[in-house]
Every structure is written in C-alpha cells, then in structure tokens.
Design an enzyme around this catalytic site. Structure first.
Site, PDB file in Angstrom:
ATOM      1  N   GLU A 186      29.334  30.619  51.146  1.00  0.00           N
ATOM      2  CA  GLU A 186      29.249  31.494  52.640  1.00  0.00           C
ATOM      3  C   GLU A 186      29.855  32.795  52.154  1.00  0.00           C
ATOM      4  OE1 GLU A 186      30.217  33.552  55.424  1.00  0.00           O
ATOM      5  OE2 GLU A 186      31.809  32.182  55.854  1.00  0.00           O
ATOM      6  N   CYS A 239      33.982  38.183  57.687  1.00  0.00           N
ATOM      7  CA  CYS A 239      32.385  38.082  57.001  1.00  0.00           C
ATOM      8  C   CYS A 239      31.648  38.310  58.258  1.00  0.00           C
ATOM      9  CB  CYS A 239      31.970  36.989  56.382  1.00  0.00           C
ATOM     10  SG  CYS A 239      32.527  35.555  57.282  1.00  0.00           S
TER      11      CYS A 239
HETATM   12  P1  NDP Z   1      37.430  36.169  46.365  1.00  0.00           P
HETATM   13  O1  NDP Z   1      36.199  36.142  46.673  1.00  0.00           O
HETATM   14  O2  NDP Z   1      37.719  36.622  45.031  1.00  0.00           O
HETATM   15  O3  NDP Z   1      38.177  34.795  46.762  1.00  0.00           O
HETATM   16  C1  NDP Z   1      37.649  34.033  47.398  1.00  0.00           C
HETATM   17  C2  NDP Z   1      38.201  32.478  46.765  1.00  0.00           C
HETATM   18  O4  NDP Z   1      37.447  32.285  45.448  1.00  0.00           O
HETATM   19  C3  NDP Z   1      39.597  32.232  46.437  1.00  0.00           C
HETATM   20  O5  NDP Z   1      39.900  30.830  46.445  1.00  0.00           O
HETATM   21  C4  NDP Z   1      39.346  32.741  44.792  1.00  0.00           C
HETATM   22  O6  NDP Z   1      40.469  32.360  44.125  1.00  0.00           O
HETATM   23  C5  NDP Z   1      38.462  32.086  44.370  1.00  0.00           C
HETATM   24  N1  NDP Z   1      37.837  33.039  43.355  1.00  0.00           N
HETATM   25  C6  NDP Z   1      37.321  34.278  43.090  1.00  0.00           C
HETATM   26  N2  NDP Z   1      36.635  34.370  41.692  1.00  0.00           N
HETATM   27  C7  NDP Z   1      36.595  33.102  41.363  1.00  0.00           C
HETATM   28  C8  NDP Z   1      35.865  32.700  40.280  1.00  0.00           C
HETATM   29  N3  NDP Z   1      35.383  33.562  39.340  1.00  0.00           N
HETATM   30  N4  NDP Z   1      35.687  31.254  39.945  1.00  0.00           N
HETATM   31  C9  NDP Z   1      36.417  30.253  41.002  1.00  0.00           C
HETATM   32  N5  NDP Z   1      37.047  30.769  42.088  1.00  0.00           N
HETATM   33  C10 NDP Z   1      36.975  32.194  42.335  1.00  0.00           C
HETATM   34  O7  NDP Z   1      38.167  37.289  47.252  1.00  0.00           O
HETATM   35  P2  NDP Z   1      39.067  38.260  47.286  1.00  0.00           P
HETATM   36  O8  NDP Z   1      40.391  37.803  47.695  1.00  0.00           O
HETATM   37  O9  NDP Z   1      39.208  38.951  45.824  1.00  0.00           O
HETATM   38  O10 NDP Z   1      38.669  39.344  48.394  1.00  0.00           O
HETATM   39  C11 NDP Z   1      37.547  40.552  47.667  1.00  0.00           C
HETATM   40  C12 NDP Z   1      36.569  40.435  48.800  1.00  0.00           C
HETATM   41  O11 NDP Z   1      35.824  39.331  48.827  1.00  0.00           O
HETATM   42  C13 NDP Z   1      36.922  40.987  50.013  1.00  0.00           C
HETATM   43  O12 NDP Z   1      37.049  42.331  49.985  1.00  0.00           O
HETATM   44  C14 NDP Z   1      35.409  40.565  50.833  1.00  0.00           C
HETATM   45  O13 NDP Z   1      34.637  41.583  50.535  1.00  0.00           O
HETATM   46  C15 NDP Z   1      35.069  39.238  50.207  1.00  0.00           C
HETATM   47  N6  NDP Z   1      35.768  38.240  50.971  1.00  0.00           N
HETATM   48  C16 NDP Z   1      34.695  37.547  51.690  1.00  0.00           C
HETATM   49  C17 NDP Z   1      35.088  36.527  52.625  1.00  0.00           C
HETATM   50  C18 NDP Z   1      34.270  35.867  53.478  1.00  0.00           C
HETATM   51  O14 NDP Z   1      34.825  35.439  54.648  1.00  0.00           O
HETATM   52  N7  NDP Z   1      32.828  35.681  53.231  1.00  0.00           N
HETATM   53  C19 NDP Z   1      36.546  36.120  52.679  1.00  0.00           C
HETATM   54  C20 NDP Z   1      37.632  36.700  51.733  1.00  0.00           C
HETATM   55  C21 NDP Z   1      36.970  37.790  50.762  1.00  0.00           C
HETATM   56  P3  NDP Z   1      41.808  33.249  43.848  1.00  0.00           P
HETATM   57  O15 NDP Z   1      42.667  33.883  45.023  1.00  0.00           O
HETATM   58  O16 NDP Z   1      42.601  32.580  42.976  1.00  0.00           O
HETATM   59  O17 NDP Z   1      41.099  34.589  43.047  1.00  0.00           O
END
Ligand code: NDP
Length: 456
Positions: free
Chosen positions: A230, A264
C-alpha cells in the site's frame, strides 16, 4: 544505528531511546511467533473474536493516553489522534463481528453433480512493515483481520514511532492474546529485509513509500513469499461545473489537510472545470487561510507540524523545483526553518508536466490546482499519473458520476465525498500505488490459504 530515537517533532524534545534487537533476540522472537501460531490457529473463531473485542475495549479505555502518544511522536493534532484510536477500536469490533462469516467454508457445485469446498486457512507469521503517518490505524487495519484469520503478526514500525509500536504490542497483551500472537520488533530496514529470508515468515504487508515497497517486495519475491503493498498516491479531486461548490471546497480543504497532508489517500490534485474555477478557488483558499497552527496538544489546533524536519525539507524541495520549472505559488510556499518540521500550507497552480508537483507524490500540505475546459480533459488529467490509489469526483448527477468513476484508474472513487478508509470498504491501489487490498472481506482473505477440497 543501534538505537531508535523517539523525538517530538513540534518541540524537538528527545522522548526516549530504544535499543535495536540483536540477531539472537530476533531469532528467538521469530521462534516464539512460530510456536504461538501452532496453538493460535486452533483457537475457535468465537474465542479469537472475544479477544479482539477486548482489544477494542483497551483502545477505548486508554484512548487519551494513546492519542497523546501519537501526537507527541509524529505531531498529529490531538483531535485527529483521538479519532485514529477510536477508528482502530472500530476495526477490531468489525472483524470480531464479521470474521466468521468472511472465513466460512464455501461450497462449489460442479457440473458433474460433485461438490468441492473452499477452506480459508491461516498461513503463519505475517510481517507488517508500517509507516508513521497513522501509527495506530495502519497497524490495526493489518492486525485485526490478520489475527482473526488465525495468523500471528510481527510488526516492524517506522523508526520515528517506537513508543506507538510498543504501545500496540501492549494492547494485544492487555487484551489477553496469547504470548507471541502479536509482537513488535524494534529493528532497522536491513534486519527487516533479512527477516524475509527466514522460513517462519510467510508473507509481508507494507505501507509506505515506493522505494521501501520495492525493496520489501523484492526480498519477498526472492523467497517466493506473498507481499501486499500500500504505497503512495496522487489522488485527483475533480469538481465538475454542476457540483455543489461550497461543499466541494469545504471537503477539498479537509481532504488535503487531514493529518497535515501526510496521507496516501489525501486529495492532492484539484482538477476544476473552468466555469466554477473562480468560486471554488475563492472558497478553497479562504478556508485554508482560516486554519490555525498550534501545539498538537492544543484543542483548537487545525494543524501543527510535519512528522519530521527532513520530511518538511523534502517537501519544500519538491515545491521550489516545481516553481523553478514554472509553477505559480497562490498561497504559502515559505521555506521551513532549518531543523523545523513546521510547514506553511501551500497552493500551487500552472504546474508543468515535467515538475515534481506533477509527477511525484507531495506528502504534506501542498495543494496542486488545475483548470480544465471539459470533463474529458478532467478524466485524462486525473489518469495522467503513475499512481492509482483513490479519487474524489463532484457532480450533482450521480448517474454521470458513476460512469466517470469507472473511467478513473484507481483502487477507489468517492462521489461527492473525500476518500476515506473504513473497516467495511476494501482499500488499496493499482499502478505504483501498490497491489492487494486491505479491509473488508478482501482484506482478511489476503493472508489465507484458500484450499480447494474436492469431494469425490
Ligand atoms: P518509508 O516508506 O521509508 O517507511 C515506511 C516503512 O518502511 C518504515 O517502517 C520504514 O522503516 C520501512 N522501510 C523503509 N525502507 C525500507 C527498506 N529498504 N527495507 C525495509 N523496510 C524499509 O517512509 P518515510 O518515513 O521515509 O517517508 C518517505 C515518503 O514515503 C513520504 O514522504 C511519502 O511519500 C511516503 N509514505 C507513504 C505512506 C503511505 O501511507 N502510503 C506512509 C509514509 C510514507 P524505517 O522508518 O526504519 O526507515
């Protein structure tokens, strides 16, 4: 990084530091999940349902504490934090009340007079990789159906909300779920990807960015494991000339500003027919100007700040790059102070196709406005994106609205309403917004083995 920090983005205060799990601790916890699954899958649905009802009670009993925690860790205004906690209780109740019906065996009558049965059986330990934007809701909309189906869950939450992550684990414990049925792992991305190599982890659900989704789905795919993604969205909010403009403008502000734009399914691209462009914009910008910034714990706050300073910086970079390429700032657009998560609500128009504002997701309080001459142009523009999560369309002619909804490339279209999730409605996207569905019956069937039993 060996510690995870919990930092209040409004005050910059360090709220706590938590050790990341070591490999041997992770292995022991995964083994705990696997053994919990062996008994949990045999627990009758009625018993699982009564525990899920208890989880809803715990959420409601401690609503204020959880709401304050959410606001402290990611800056959501307190009224919205309270609603988020209540919505989690709603999802727990919903699956407690409906899981048995959703999972009931189905009979297929075959042409030769024979029958087959379809059983919906749990898979085992399901990993949830979750984001910070709705730190309770994103987890509960995964956990309620997944646990009710007889699976067990492991949560890797976003690194900026460790206290929420631990609180959620404690909710299931307080409700009386057996040990190991739901566990929070404080781990980094690297350890998360490694978990997918562990045979005990059967599938993964991720909500977050495209980058995180691609990395996690690749790790799952390499291990022939199912993933549900998602991801982001750049949802259109289309206002046709025959719409109720006052209502559309009011909802547009809510749709864009809920959770300070960090959603989102927030309305991101406002596509307005030219006949009503002026009255819509007048009402829309007037209402945005009235919004009050205050401490997230202040009852009167309409917004406070973004969840982290780097997110504000990144959003500002998308705005300035778009302006450099020709976009016009109608409102806001101020540079955030260094190290601050505050951001001024911004409205852009004249957005060039090659700009980040046109092509990327803007995850914060920035509205992108487009004027179109015809309904066909509105639909074409709505679909001119790599994303396909939701969409909102405003018209007084519902029949026409339904026809147009079918032409929008997305996982959901809401007519004369903002896009919002609720337990009974399947939720998810197409294109770069991901795949699979959460919530509703579709959601609970994502992580089951639908087994065909042929009765010969
Ligand atoms: P991320 O997508 O990086 O984080 C979401 C989750 O994924 C966190 O638990 C994060 O862990 C984990 N994660 C990130 N990279 C990896 C990886 N390579 N392998 C495994 N797990 C991973 O969100 P950000 O906080 O960096 O936000 C950045 C952008 O993401 C936002 O600006 C937005 O565009 C999008 N976003 C979208 C969301 C939605 O509802 N669809 C929600 C949040 C963000 P960790 O925190 O430890 O990096």
């Amino acid at each position: 990084m060996s510690k995870i920090k919990s930092i209040n983005p409004w005050t910059s205060e360090l709220l706590g530091e938590y050790d990341l799990l070591k490999q041997e601790q992770i292995d022991a916890k995964v083994a705990g999940s696997a053994s919990a699954f062996e008994s949990w899958k045999k627990v009758p649905l009625a018993e699982r349902a009564s525990l899920m009802k208890k989880a809803a009670e715990v959420l409601r009993k401690n609503q204020e504490d959880y709401a304050r925690l959410i606001s402290a860790e990611m800056g959501k205004v307190i009224r919205e934090s309270r609603s988020e906690v209540e919505k989690c209780a709603w999802a727990c109740d919903y699956y407690a009340e409906n899981a048995e019906t959703f999972l009931a065996p189905e009979t297929i009558n075959l042409p030769d007079g024979k029958k087959a049965k379809l059983l919906h059986q749990p898979l085992g330990t399901i990993l949830a990789v979750m984001p910070w934007n709705f730190p309770f809701w994103q987890v509960f909309r995964f956990a309620a159906p997944t646990l009710m189906a007889g699976n067990v869950g492991v949560l890797k939450h976003a690194s900026n909300v460790p206290q929420c992550a631990l609180a959620i684990e404690s909710i299931f414990a307080e409700a009386g779920f057996p040990k190991g049925v739901f566990q929070t792992f404080l781990i980094d991305s690297k350890a998360t990807l490694a978990l997918l190599d562990n045979d005990e982890i059967k599938a993964v659900s991720l909500t977050g960015s495209e980058k995180a989704g691609a990395a996690v789905a690749a790790a799952a795919g390499k291990n022939i494991k199912k993933s549900l993604l998602e991801l982001g969205g750049s949802d259109p909010f289309i206002v046709l000339a025959d719409a109720d403009i006052a209502k559309a403008a009011e909802t547009a502000v809510k749709g864009r500003m809920v959770n300070f734009g960090q959603s989102c399914i927030a309305a991101k691209r406002f596509i307005i027919e030219e006949e009503v462009f002026e009255p819509f914009m007048e009402a829309f910008t007037e209402k945005i100007n009235l919004l009050q910034m205050a401490d997230p714990l202040d009852e009167s706050a309409d917004f406070a700040c973004m969840a982290r300073p780097d997110l504000a910086e990144e959003l500002y970079a998308q705005v300035t790059k778009s302006v450099d390429l020709g976009a016009t700032v109608l409102l806001g657009g101020q540079k955030p102070k260094k190290g601050s998560a505050q951001f001024s609500p911004t409205v852009l128009t004249d957005i060039p196709e090659e700009s980040p504002a046109f092509k990327e997701e803007l995850f914060g309080p920035v509205a992108l406005v487009f004027k179109v001459k015809t309904t066909e142009e509105a639909i074409r523009l709505a679909n001119a994106t790599e994303f396909g999560l939701g969409g909102s369309l405003w018209t007084s002619d519902l029949e026409k609205g339904e026809k147009l909804a079918a032409q929008i490339d997305s996982g959901a279209v809401f007519l004369n309403a903002m896009v919002a999730s609720q337990p009974a409605l399947p939720f998810g996207g197409i294109k770069k917004s991901g795949f699979g569905r959460e919530l509703g019956r579709n959601g609970i069937l994502e992580f089951v083995n639908t087994k065909t039993v042929y009765l010969g």
